[in-house]
Design a protein around this motif. Structure first.
Motif, PDB file in Angstrom:
ATOM      1  N   ASN A  84       0.826  -1.210   0.000  1.00 48.12           N
ATOM      2  CA  ASN A  84       0.000   0.000   0.000  1.00 48.12           C
ATOM      3  C   ASN A  84       0.860   1.260   0.000  1.00 48.12           C
ATOM      4  N   PHE A  85       1.962   1.233   0.740  1.00 47.85           N
ATOM      5  CA  PHE A  85       2.848   2.403   0.775  1.00 47.85           C
ATOM      6  C   PHE A  85       3.573   2.582  -0.554  1.00 47.85           C
ATOM      7  N   ALA A  86       3.979   1.455  -1.183  1.00 48.87           N
ATOM      8  CA  ALA A  86       4.663   1.544  -2.474  1.00 48.87           C
ATOM      9  C   ALA A  86       3.734   2.047  -3.567  1.00 48.87           C
ATOM     10  N   HIS A  87       2.444   1.856  -3.401  1.00 50.46           N
ATOM     11  CA  HIS A  87       1.488   2.317  -4.414  1.00 50.46           C
ATOM     12  C   HIS A  87       1.550   3.837  -4.590  1.00 50.46           C
ATOM     13  N   ASP A  91       1.855   6.685  -7.873  1.00 47.50           N
ATOM     14  CA  ASP A  91       0.507   7.194  -8.127  1.00 47.50           C
ATOM     15  C   ASP A  91       0.590   8.664  -8.514  1.00 47.50           C
ATOM     16  N   ASP A  92       0.277   8.968  -9.774  1.00 49.81           N
ATOM     17  CA  ASP A  92       0.336  10.351 -10.254  1.00 49.81           C
ATOM     18  C   ASP A  92      -0.713  11.229  -9.580  1.00 49.81           C
ATOM     19  N   ALA A  93      -1.856  10.636  -9.225  1.00 46.83           N
ATOM     20  CA  ALA A  93      -2.904  11.432  -8.582  1.00 46.83           C
ATOM     21  C   ALA A  93      -2.456  11.924  -7.211  1.00 46.83           C
ATOM     22  N   PHE A  94      -1.733  11.089  -6.478  1.00 50.67           N
ATOM     23  CA  PHE A  94      -1.229  11.502  -5.171  1.00 50.67           C
ATOM     24  C   PHE A  94      -0.164  12.584  -5.328  1.00 50.67           C
ATOM     25  N   THR A  95       0.702  12.430  -6.329  1.00 49.41           N
ATOM     26  CA  THR A  95       1.721  13.450  -6.583  1.00 49.41           C
ATOM     27  C   THR A  95       1.077  14.782  -6.969  1.00 49.41           C
ATOM     28  N   ASN A  96       0.043  14.729  -7.790  1.00 50.05           N
ATOM     29  CA  ASN A  96      -0.655  15.963  -8.176  1.00 50.05           C
ATOM     30  C   ASN A  96      -1.339  16.618  -6.980  1.00 50.05           C
ATOM     31  N   SER A  97      -1.818  15.807  -6.035  1.00 50.64           N
ATOM     32  CA  SER A  97      -2.436  16.380  -4.841  1.00 50.64           C
ATOM     33  C   SER A  97      -1.409  17.108  -3.986  1.00 50.64           C
ATOM     34  N   LEU A  98      -0.186  16.590  -3.939  1.00 47.49           N
ATOM     35  CA  LEU A  98       0.873  17.289  -3.215  1.00 47.49           C
ATOM     36  C   LEU A  98       1.237  18.600  -3.906  1.00 47.49           C
ATOM     37  N   VAL A  99       1.246  18.593  -5.235  1.00 46.60           N
ATOM     38  CA  VAL A  99       1.503  19.838  -5.970  1.00 46.60           C
ATOM     39  C   VAL A  99       0.398  20.852  -5.693  1.00 46.60           C
ATOM     40  N   THR A 100      -0.851  20.381  -5.640  1.00 52.60           N
ATOM     41  CA  THR A 100      -1.958  21.268  -5.307  1.00 52.60           C
ATOM     42  C   THR A 100      -1.783  21.869  -3.923  1.00 52.60           C
TER      43      THR A 100
END
Length: 337
Positions: A84-87, A91-100
């Protein structure tokens, strides 16, 4: 008559007790009020039970659930280890949320700090009616983020020509704007609603820091020719506010990480404005209902918040300016450097 009986006996034939010097006797032992221990546990037990049931147990259960696959159930079904942590690493969606989050924090943190500090300085300099202005500016803090978001969405920035913002633009001949439909207009809505809801709280924190500054520092500055204006703020007020600035900055960063209500109510379907908390909400309570993956993401987000807080404390610190001076070193021969 011998010298041993020269002194007159006290009344009743007994000699008076020698007086004890102050502080030489034993102090009376403090005894607890009867029933105070029972009253303590009666008041504290409900809070302890609530803390354990609604905070400690969910944290422990979520930590264990993050190592399992749990789709649509809170019971672990299949052990996946660190899967689950490696996912989240791919995950591009999680990276985009951090950028947001970083874009949002880049706007809301400095703007809130500047506005709240400016209001605190103005209120602190008022000769009268400080309590009134402090209460009036603090009043929006009592409003919930959901209500504030709906007011911003339905009244101020509705996107209709009759909306408050578009009516104001129409005075200057500017066409109506779809505030929640395109960038960068939605950032204006998101930042202003949180700014209105939280600036009063941080203004009170800065106001408390300003009132802790000794007046003798300003009097000494006047003797040195620094009477008022920017120089007075730069050389006296700002260094003395260093602990308050560090605390406010930390609270603003944590609050930016926890941004949820305004995003879920103003731009719920826009993937470009999805901070980490909204993303994890969709993972855990969306179509997949993957509670194991959501728990792992929550732990990763908590770890990021802890790292950011430690870095902020490392670079800014909470000690006052005068506490950061180094102690003098002693040279050879007993002369201090």
């Amino acid at each position: 008559m011998s010298s041993s009986t020269a002194s007159a006996p006290g009344r009743g034939g007994t000699s008076p007790a020698p007086s004890r010097p102050p502080g030489s006797g034993t102090r009376p032992r403090a005894t607890a009020v009867k029933g105070s221990r029972l009253a303590f546990w009666v008041f504290v037990t409900p809070f302890l039970v609530g803390l354990v049931l609604f905070t400690v147990v969910p944290i422990v259960w979520s930590t264990g659930l993050s190592f399992f696959e749990a789709r649509g159930t809170l019971t672990p079904t299949r052990f996946v280890g660190l899967g689950n942590f490696a996912h989240f690493l791919t995950d591009d969606a999680f990276t985009n949320s951090l950028v947001t989050f970083f874009v949002y924090a880049l706007f809301i943190v400095p703007v809130t700090m500047a506005v709240s500090l400016g209001l605190a300085v103005l209120v602190n300099g008022l000769p009268r009616f400080q309590a009134f202005y402090r209460s009036a500016l603090f009043l929006p803090v009592a409003c919930s983020y959901v209500v504030g978001s709906l007011v911003w969405k339905l009244a101020l920035f509705s996107g209709l020509p009759s909306g408050v913002a578009n009516s104001a633009l129409g005075v200057f001949g500017i066409a109506p704007v779809s505030w929640l439909g395109s960038s960068p207009y939605w950032w204006i809505v998101l930042v202003t609603v949180r700014l209105w809801l939280q600036v009063g709280f941080y203004m009170v924190l800065f106001l408390a820091g300003l009132q802790r500054i000794p007046p003798v520092l300003y009097e000494a500055a006047m003797l040195d020719g620094v009477s008022a204006g920017f120089r007075r703020f730069r050389y006296i007020t700002w260094p003395q506010l260093r602990p308050t600035v560090a605390a406010v900055l930390l609270l603003l960063l944590v609050a930016a990480f926890q941004a949820f209500d305004e995003f879920i109510n103003l731009v719920p379907t826009n993937p470009s404005t999805r901070p980490p908390l909204v993303y994890l909400y969709n993972v855990a309570l969306g179509a997949q209902r993957d509670f194991g993956l959501g728990s792992a993401g929550a732990l990763i987000l908590t770890a990021i918040m802890v790292v950011v807080a430690l870095l902020q404390t490392k670079f800014f610190g909470f000690s006052a300016a005068e506490d950061r001076t180094k102690a003098p070193r002693r040279r050879r021969g007993g002369v201090s450097a």
